[in-house]
Enzyme design. Sequence first.
Site, PDB file in Angstrom:
ATOM      1  N   GLU A  75       0.820  -1.203   0.000  1.00 11.92           N
ATOM      2  CA  GLU A  75       0.000   0.000   0.000  1.00 11.92           C
ATOM      3  C   GLU A  75       0.860   1.262   0.000  1.00 11.92           C
ATOM      4  O   GLU A  75       0.593   2.227  -0.729  1.00 11.92           O
ATOM      5  CB  GLU A  75      -0.925   0.015   1.220  1.00 11.92           C
ATOM      6  CG  GLU A  75      -1.886  -1.158   1.266  1.00 11.92           C
ATOM      7  CD  GLU A  75      -1.342  -2.344   2.064  1.00 11.92           C
ATOM      8  OE1 GLU A  75      -2.134  -3.013   2.738  1.00 11.92           O
ATOM      9  OE2 GLU A  75      -0.114  -2.592   2.012  1.00 11.92           O
ATOM     10  N   CYS A 110      -0.114   0.197   7.573  1.00 11.52           N
ATOM     11  CA  CYS A 110      -0.646   0.595   6.268  1.00 11.52           C
ATOM     12  C   CYS A 110      -2.026   1.229   6.403  1.00 11.52           C
ATOM     13  O   CYS A 110      -2.404   2.074   5.594  1.00 11.52           O
ATOM     14  CB  CYS A 110      -0.707  -0.616   5.342  1.00 11.52           C
ATOM     15  SG  CYS A 110       0.926  -1.243   4.893  1.00 11.52           S
ATOM     16  N   ALA A 187      18.395 -45.667  -0.909  1.00  5.18           N
ATOM     17  CA  ALA A 187      19.795 -46.106  -0.980  1.00  5.18           C
ATOM     18  C   ALA A 187      19.809 -47.590  -1.283  1.00  5.18           C
ATOM     19  O   ALA A 187      18.859 -48.325  -0.971  1.00  5.18           O
ATOM     20  CB  ALA A 187      20.529 -45.816   0.328  1.00  5.18           C
ATOM     21  N   ALA A 189      21.594 -51.501  -0.988  1.00  8.44           N
ATOM     22  CA  ALA A 189      21.926 -52.317   0.188  1.00  8.44           C
ATOM     23  C   ALA A 189      23.289 -51.942   0.765  1.00  8.44           C
ATOM     24  O   ALA A 189      23.509 -52.055   1.981  1.00  8.44           O
ATOM     25  CB  ALA A 189      21.895 -53.798  -0.186  1.00  8.44           C
ATOM     26  N   GLY A 294      16.909 -37.889   6.814  1.00  9.69           N
ATOM     27  CA  GLY A 294      16.588 -39.052   5.998  1.00  9.69           C
ATOM     28  C   GLY A 294      15.295 -39.711   6.448  1.00  9.69           C
ATOM     29  O   GLY A 294      14.401 -39.076   7.013  1.00  9.69           O
TER      30      GLY A 294
END
Length: 363
Positions: A75, A110, A187, A189, A294
């Site tokens: 504004e 404002c 991921a 093994a 993770g």
Amino acid sequence: MARALDLARRGPVHGPNPRVGCVLLAAPGAAAGAPRTAPEGPGGGGSRTGESGPVPGARVLGEGWHRGAGTPHAEVAALADARARGLDVRGATAVVTLEPCDHTGRTGPCSVALLEAGVARVVVAVPDPNPAAAGGAARLRAAGVEVVLGVEEAAGRALLGPWLVAVERGRPHVTLKLAATLDGRVAAADGSSRWITSPEARAHAHALRGEVDALVVGTGTALADDPALTARGADGALAPHQPLRVVVGARDLPAGGRLAGPGGDVLHLRTRDPREALAALHAREARRVLVEGGPTLAAAFLRAGVVDEVHAYVAPVLLGAGRSAVGDLGIGTIGDALRLRTREVRPLGPDVLVVADVEEEER
């Protein structure tokens, strides 16, 4: 209002403040002298490809948008734009995407700025849910200004997005990022995981990092992967905005490593409680948080019911064994599964991004 929303989109996605746009229109029947369209000015007028453009058939006195914390609100920017054009805004209508604030923070209220300028009517898309800033509509009405609320409110709420969620829930909006094979592995093994997803998917993920206030991982990921936790462009250079790098967990972090390198500030929160971590980030005015991993941390945030949306990058790769994308959620039967609402499915090179919302009733 469509024009005001377009202006708001120019503001930064990250940061503690909402994206807000404002258009000042001449009072009906006012003397000629204001342009029918708004050329580019100090408040940020003009149009761009894909935007609604100047308001047809309206005499636009000024336009503005909020450029980030510490800068003038939309504004005030629009009022400054009108003054720079030499235009009188007395009796004007202010069309603004969020209720004018009524508090003094980094800038003044404002609502007071509009009153002092002599604006006679204010049209608002979204009432301000922030108790610290709300009250602008009430002040304006008490001073005799006509206030209309709820114009294009759905579009306004969609634009405010994560900021609105953060303010309404009293904690940062949380996006959980997963990057997995088609059979849900993050991921192999042997622990290797680089790279499951394609360069296109990783580029998209870096762009997402550049839009959030904080990036969160657990100590396990920090110690095992030595991540930099930075937002980078296609050329590998650091993006202009770097999120706060947050590591959650009790274990100590090594003195060296990539977290000691260039990027955002590093914050180690020695807690395993997602709600406690989010409270600390909320106190730092973080509105949007990206949780990257993770599996243990992902499960913890999901179990705590504080995930708002999931970004799942899925690669057409099969491993058959290895770590799952999400740890144990304590779900023993299919009837108790956490089911999300898909909002978007986007191809990214050979991969697919699935964006899904966590419904409130599932929390």
